[in-house]
Design a protein around this motif. Structure first.
Motif, PDB file in Angstrom:
ATOM      1  N   PHE A 193     -13.819 -15.020 -40.142  1.00  0.00           N
ATOM      2  CA  PHE A 193     -14.613 -14.026 -40.883  1.00  0.00           C
ATOM      3  C   PHE A 193     -14.124 -13.748 -42.300  1.00  0.00           C
ATOM      4  CE2 PHE A 193     -15.220 -12.882 -36.358  1.00  0.00           C
ATOM      5  CZ  PHE A 193     -16.598 -13.029 -36.289  1.00  0.00           C
ATOM      6  N   VAL A 194     -12.946 -14.291 -42.696  1.00  0.00           N
ATOM      7  CA  VAL A 194     -12.408 -13.971 -44.020  1.00  0.00           C
ATOM      8  C   VAL A 194     -12.228 -15.222 -44.875  1.00  0.00           C
ATOM      9  CG1 VAL A 194     -10.502 -12.898 -45.294  1.00  0.00           C
ATOM     10  CG2 VAL A 194     -11.219 -11.954 -43.078  1.00  0.00           C
ATOM     11  N   PHE A 195     -11.698 -16.281 -44.277  1.00  0.00           N
ATOM     12  CA  PHE A 195     -11.348 -17.497 -45.008  1.00  0.00           C
ATOM     13  C   PHE A 195     -12.465 -17.977 -45.929  1.00  0.00           C
ATOM     14  CE2 PHE A 195     -11.598 -22.161 -45.184  1.00  0.00           C
ATOM     15  CZ  PHE A 195     -10.394 -22.467 -45.791  1.00  0.00           C
ATOM     16  N   GLY A 196     -13.646 -18.092 -45.415  1.00  0.00           N
ATOM     17  CA  GLY A 196     -14.763 -18.629 -46.195  1.00  0.00           C
ATOM     18  C   GLY A 196     -15.194 -17.764 -47.358  1.00  0.00           C
ATOM     19  N   TYR A 197     -14.771 -16.497 -47.347  1.00  0.00           N
ATOM     20  CA  TYR A 197     -15.179 -15.561 -48.404  1.00  0.00           C
ATOM     21  C   TYR A 197     -14.131 -15.444 -49.505  1.00  0.00           C
ATOM     22  CZ  TYR A 197     -18.700 -14.195 -44.995  1.00  0.00           C
ATOM     23  OH  TYR A 197     -19.749 -14.206 -44.095  1.00  0.00           O
ATOM     24  N   VAL A 198     -12.879 -15.859 -49.211  1.00  0.00           N
ATOM     25  CA  VAL A 198     -11.808 -15.717 -50.199  1.00  0.00           C
ATOM     26  C   VAL A 198     -11.293 -17.056 -50.712  1.00  0.00           C
ATOM     27  CG1 VAL A 198     -11.077 -13.506 -49.243  1.00  0.00           C
ATOM     28  CG2 VAL A 198     -10.002 -15.620 -48.411  1.00  0.00           C
ATOM     29  N   CYS A 199     -11.520 -18.109 -49.973  1.00  0.00           N
ATOM     30  CA  CYS A 199     -11.025 -19.428 -50.379  1.00  0.00           C
ATOM     31  C   CYS A 199     -11.897 -19.989 -51.505  1.00  0.00           C
ATOM     32  CB  CYS A 199     -11.035 -20.385 -49.190  1.00  0.00           C
ATOM     33  SG  CYS A 199     -10.433 -22.052 -49.587  1.00  0.00           S
ATOM     34  N   PRO A 200     -11.298 -20.431 -52.588  1.00  0.00           N
ATOM     35  CA  PRO A 200     -12.097 -21.002 -53.688  1.00  0.00           C
ATOM     36  C   PRO A 200     -12.683 -22.358 -53.295  1.00  0.00           C
ATOM     37  CG  PRO A 200      -9.748 -21.262 -54.124  1.00  0.00           C
ATOM     38  CD  PRO A 200      -9.858 -20.408 -52.902  1.00  0.00           C
ATOM     39  N   TRP A 223     -14.003 -26.312 -53.933  1.00  0.00           N
ATOM     40  CA  TRP A 223     -13.462 -27.471 -54.638  1.00  0.00           C
ATOM     41  C   TRP A 223     -14.444 -28.621 -54.520  1.00  0.00           C
ATOM     42  CZ3 TRP A 223     -11.667 -25.855 -49.878  1.00  0.00           C
ATOM     43  CH2 TRP A 223     -11.817 -26.754 -48.825  1.00  0.00           C
ATOM     44  N   GLY A 224     -14.388 -29.505 -55.474  1.00  0.00           N
ATOM     45  CA  GLY A 224     -15.259 -30.672 -55.453  1.00  0.00           C
ATOM     46  C   GLY A 224     -16.711 -30.290 -55.224  1.00  0.00           C
ATOM     47  N   THR A 225     -17.312 -30.910 -54.236  1.00  0.00           N
ATOM     48  CA  THR A 225     -18.714 -30.628 -53.910  1.00  0.00           C
ATOM     49  C   THR A 225     -18.862 -29.570 -52.814  1.00  0.00           C
ATOM     50  OG1 THR A 225     -18.728 -32.434 -52.286  1.00  0.00           O
ATOM     51  CG2 THR A 225     -19.425 -32.972 -54.534  1.00  0.00           C
ATOM     52  N   VAL A 226     -17.726 -29.087 -52.277  1.00  0.00           N
ATOM     53  CA  VAL A 226     -17.766 -28.104 -51.191  1.00  0.00           C
ATOM     54  C   VAL A 226     -18.302 -26.772 -51.710  1.00  0.00           C
ATOM     55  CG1 VAL A 226     -16.390 -26.832 -49.494  1.00  0.00           C
ATOM     56  CG2 VAL A 226     -15.853 -29.227 -50.002  1.00  0.00           C
ATOM     57  N   THR A 227     -19.220 -26.179 -50.966  1.00  0.00           N
ATOM     58  CA  THR A 227     -19.900 -24.949 -51.383  1.00  0.00           C
ATOM     59  C   THR A 227     -19.351 -23.730 -50.628  1.00  0.00           C
ATOM     60  OG1 THR A 227     -21.601 -25.134 -49.680  1.00  0.00           O
ATOM     61  CG2 THR A 227     -21.995 -26.296 -51.764  1.00  0.00           C
ATOM     62  N   LEU A 270     -16.672 -23.872 -42.242  1.00  0.00           N
ATOM     63  CA  LEU A 270     -15.353 -24.435 -41.970  1.00  0.00           C
ATOM     64  C   LEU A 270     -14.439 -23.383 -41.357  1.00  0.00           C
ATOM     65  CD1 LEU A 270     -13.235 -26.699 -42.179  1.00  0.00           C
ATOM     66  CD2 LEU A 270     -12.738 -25.903 -44.507  1.00  0.00           C
ATOM     67  N   GLY A 271     -14.486 -22.169 -41.887  1.00  0.00           N
ATOM     68  CA  GLY A 271     -13.670 -21.086 -41.340  1.00  0.00           C
ATOM     69  C   GLY A 271     -14.018 -20.799 -39.886  1.00  0.00           C
ATOM     70  N   ALA A 272     -15.312 -20.815 -39.577  1.00  0.00           N
ATOM     71  CA  ALA A 272     -15.741 -20.593 -38.189  1.00  0.00           C
ATOM     72  C   ALA A 272     -15.203 -21.700 -37.270  1.00  0.00           C
ATOM     73  CB  ALA A 272     -17.259 -20.532 -38.105  1.00  0.00           C
ATOM     74  N   LEU A 273     -15.220 -22.941 -37.767  1.00  0.00           N
ATOM     75  CA  LEU A 273     -14.699 -24.065 -36.987  1.00  0.00           C
ATOM     76  C   LEU A 273     -13.193 -23.931 -36.774  1.00  0.00           C
ATOM     77  CD1 LEU A 273     -14.851 -26.852 -35.656  1.00  0.00           C
ATOM     78  CD2 LEU A 273     -14.665 -27.870 -37.932  1.00  0.00           C
ATOM     79  N   ASN A 333     -26.031 -29.008 -48.090  1.00  0.00           N
ATOM     80  CA  ASN A 333     -25.632 -27.826 -48.858  1.00  0.00           C
ATOM     81  C   ASN A 333     -24.261 -27.288 -48.467  1.00  0.00           C
ATOM     82  OD1 ASN A 333     -26.441 -26.938 -46.382  1.00  0.00           O
ATOM     83  ND2 ASN A 333     -27.678 -25.230 -47.125  1.00  0.00           N
ATOM     84  N   ALA A 334     -23.574 -27.923 -47.466  1.00  0.00           N
ATOM     85  CA  ALA A 334     -22.193 -27.545 -47.165  1.00  0.00           C
ATOM     86  C   ALA A 334     -21.233 -28.270 -48.102  1.00  0.00           C
ATOM     87  CB  ALA A 334     -21.851 -27.867 -45.723  1.00  0.00           C
ATOM     88  N   GLY A 335     -21.590 -29.500 -48.487  1.00  0.00           N
ATOM     89  CA  GLY A 335     -20.824 -30.230 -49.487  1.00  0.00           C
ATOM     90  C   GLY A 335     -19.646 -31.034 -48.975  1.00  0.00           C
ATOM     91  N   PHE A 336     -19.373 -31.008 -47.664  1.00  0.00           N
ATOM     92  CA  PHE A 336     -18.202 -31.723 -47.148  1.00  0.00           C
ATOM     93  C   PHE A 336     -18.418 -33.229 -47.083  1.00  0.00           C
ATOM     94  CE2 PHE A 336     -17.059 -27.509 -45.562  1.00  0.00           C
ATOM     95  CZ  PHE A 336     -15.717 -27.471 -45.907  1.00  0.00           C
ATOM     96  N   THR A 337     -19.614 -33.650 -46.718  1.00  0.00           N
ATOM     97  CA  THR A 337     -19.878 -35.084 -46.586  1.00  0.00           C
ATOM     98  C   THR A 337     -19.673 -35.823 -47.899  1.00  0.00           C
ATOM     99  OG1 THR A 337     -21.385 -34.752 -44.725  1.00  0.00           O
ATOM    100  CG2 THR A 337     -21.588 -36.809 -45.950  1.00  0.00           C
ATOM    101  N   PRO A 338     -20.291 -35.395 -49.021  1.00  0.00           N
ATOM    102  CA  PRO A 338     -20.047 -36.120 -50.282  1.00  0.00           C
ATOM    103  C   PRO A 338     -18.596 -36.031 -50.748  1.00  0.00           C
ATOM    104  CG  PRO A 338     -21.358 -34.119 -50.641  1.00  0.00           C
ATOM    105  CD  PRO A 338     -21.307 -34.350 -49.172  1.00  0.00           C
ATOM    106  N   TRP A 339     -17.925 -34.925 -50.451  1.00  0.00           N
ATOM    107  CA  TRP A 339     -16.519 -34.788 -50.850  1.00  0.00           C
ATOM    108  C   TRP A 339     -15.643 -35.790 -50.112  1.00  0.00           C
ATOM    109  CZ3 TRP A 339     -12.409 -32.383 -47.822  1.00  0.00           C
ATOM    110  CH2 TRP A 339     -11.198 -32.306 -48.525  1.00  0.00           C
TER     111      TRP A 339
END
Length: 485
Positions: A18-25, A27-31, A38-41, A355-361
């Protein structure tokens, strides 16, 4: 797990969820939305690997996905919890319960082991036991077949006059545990298979492809065949069992009065379960333009299984229905698995989305590397990581991590003309081969807590490695063979 450790684990998991995805900057194509998923996973993995089971992590992950904004609550219910896959899995649980509780599976094993061709031939008895148990395990499941194996081995030990802790007895049981991946994942519609296949399909959908279930199943069959062949070679040239008493064993005594003749009820159950499991294969026997094919294909396996369950609930033998639906549904359905499939499939779909951006990264990082490495080293590394990491980590968590990394990269391999449908099979079978430690898996815990392995944990570590190596090599060879087809 101590109280303080449990609290710390929960805090860490909730932070990721519940926090990681809101505070982590980013990078690359990741949105930002990709980071929330990712945080939920990560939160799911922390809880699942720390003894919280599958239900609690899955429920928390479903809430987190709704809060992320990627899915609506309605989509989570309909595409996750209420998906066609989950309904299919529920019917599988029910049919397996009926098949097992009616002792249909035990009848079949005893029938094979009591044949004359195994009398006085310990190696033939060994091969017959392994083949029969693994084949039936694909229907009953790994836990059910392991419990059945223990009962049958206890009978053999009693009749032959050998020790319960004999190396041969331990070898058979640990081999069945190591082959749990085949028994759990051979059919692509089984619960854990759907989790791993779903993660790959989420990525491959970007190139208009999906895991070929025929290829997937062929990979599993070849793994089973090669593994059993290697195990038989190990039995002959490495373990050097003392077979003096087994040579004099009359296996016909295994067919007791209870198992002399298959009952009418067991016969109906056997035919019904086989038809339901082999439904996809059966409809392929008819021309695609025929009315029969179009009708059966329109029904689909889920509704066909529903009809089979209804059939068993209606048909009476000796004045009673073959199954009581209320009792069997209450006993058979594993809700941990149902919610795990829902959460994992939704997480995989979101992580693989554009729109998650992990695959192209990930593709950007590994494109050059994967374009210069042949498929064989990749398969070998995948098999080794799957089979050995799972000995110390959660089976499902290990599989999830490997699938999450390899699924996006499978696009590169697909574009090179490589049959990527082998990967979910190799990973699934590998991560279920946990057999060395009681903490490796539920199957290993049952095995090591039985009388067969009394004070035998060190035996499992020392000699069980040979069994694990056989399964690992089988995964390597099967993946290599099928990927080149």
């Amino acid at each position: 797990m101590g109280k303080n450790k449990r609290i710390i684990t929960m805090v860490v998991a909730l932070f990721f969820t519940f926090v990681f995805g809101y505070v982590c900057p980013t990078w690359g194509t990741v949105t930002p939305i990709g980071l929330k998923i990712l945080g939920a996973l990560l939160g799911w993995l922390v809880l699942a690997a720390s003894g919280f089971g599958l239900l609690v992590p899955s429920l928390i992950a479903l809430v987190a996905m709704a809060l992320s904004g990627y899915y609506t609550a309605t989509e989570i219910i309909s595409n996750g919890i209420g998906s066609t896959v989950n309904i299919l899995v529920i019917f599988i649980f029910v049919l397996v319960e009926v098949f097992s509780s009616s002792k249909t599976a035990e009848y079949i094993v005893r029938a094979f082991l009591s044949r004359k061709f195994v009398n006085g031939h310990p190696y033939m008895l060994t091969a017959t036991f392994l083949i029969t148990m693994v084949a039936l395990g694909t229907i009953v499941g790994s836990l059910g077949i392991i419990m059945l194996a223990i009962v049958l081995l206890e009978n053999i030990v009693s009749i032959a006059g050998i020790k319960m802790t004999d190396d041969w007895v331990r070898f058979l049981l640990i081999s069945i545990v190591a082959l749990s991946g085949v028994t759990e994942l051979l059919f692509p519609f089984k619960p854990f298979a759907q989790i791993f296949i779903g993660l790959f399909n989420s990525s491959l959908s970007n190139v208009g492809y999906a895991v070929n279930e025929g290829t997937y199943m062929l990979t599993g069959v070849i793994v089973a065949v090669i593994a059993i062949m290697l195990l038989m070679l190990e039995a002959r040239f490495i373990f050097h069992f003392d077979f003096e008493k087994l040579k004099a064993l009359d296996t016909s005594v295994l067919k007791t009065n209870e198992f002399t003749k298959m009952s009418k009820k067991q016969g109906i159950i056997l035919i019904t379960v086989l038809l339901s499991f082999l439904f996809p294969t059966i409809i392929m026997l008819f021309p695609k333009a025929s009315t029969v094919y179009m009708t059966l294909n329109g029904i689909g396996q889920t509704l066909f299984m529903a009809a089979c369950v209804a059939f068993l609930s209606i048909v009476k033998v000796d004045g009673e229905p073959i199954m009581s639906p209320a009792r069997v549904f209450a006993k058979a359905v594993n809700w941990d698995i149902i919610f795990a499939i829902a959460s994992v499939s939704l997480l995989g779909g979101a992580l693989g989305a554009e729109n998650a951006g992990f695959t192209p990264w990930l593709l950007g990082i590994f494109t050059d590397l994967f374009n210069h490495i042949s498929i064989i080293p990749i398969i070998i590394l995948t098999a080794i990581l799957s089979c050995f990491l799972t000995q110390v980590f959660s089976n499902l968590a290990t599989g999830m991590i490997l699938c999450s990394v390899l699924a996006p990269l499978s696009i590169l391999l697909f574009n090179r003309g490589i049959n990527v449908s082998v990967f979910p099979a190799i990973i699934g079978i590998g991560v279920c081969a946990a057999c060395l430690l009681p903490s490796s898996s539920g199957q290993a815990a049952i095995m090591l807590s039985s009388d067969i392995f009394e004070n035998g944990s060190s035996w499992a570590l020392k000699k069980g490695v040979y069994v694990l190596v056989a399964v690992t090599i089988a995964c390597m060879l099967s993946g290599t063979i099928v990927s080149c087809i």
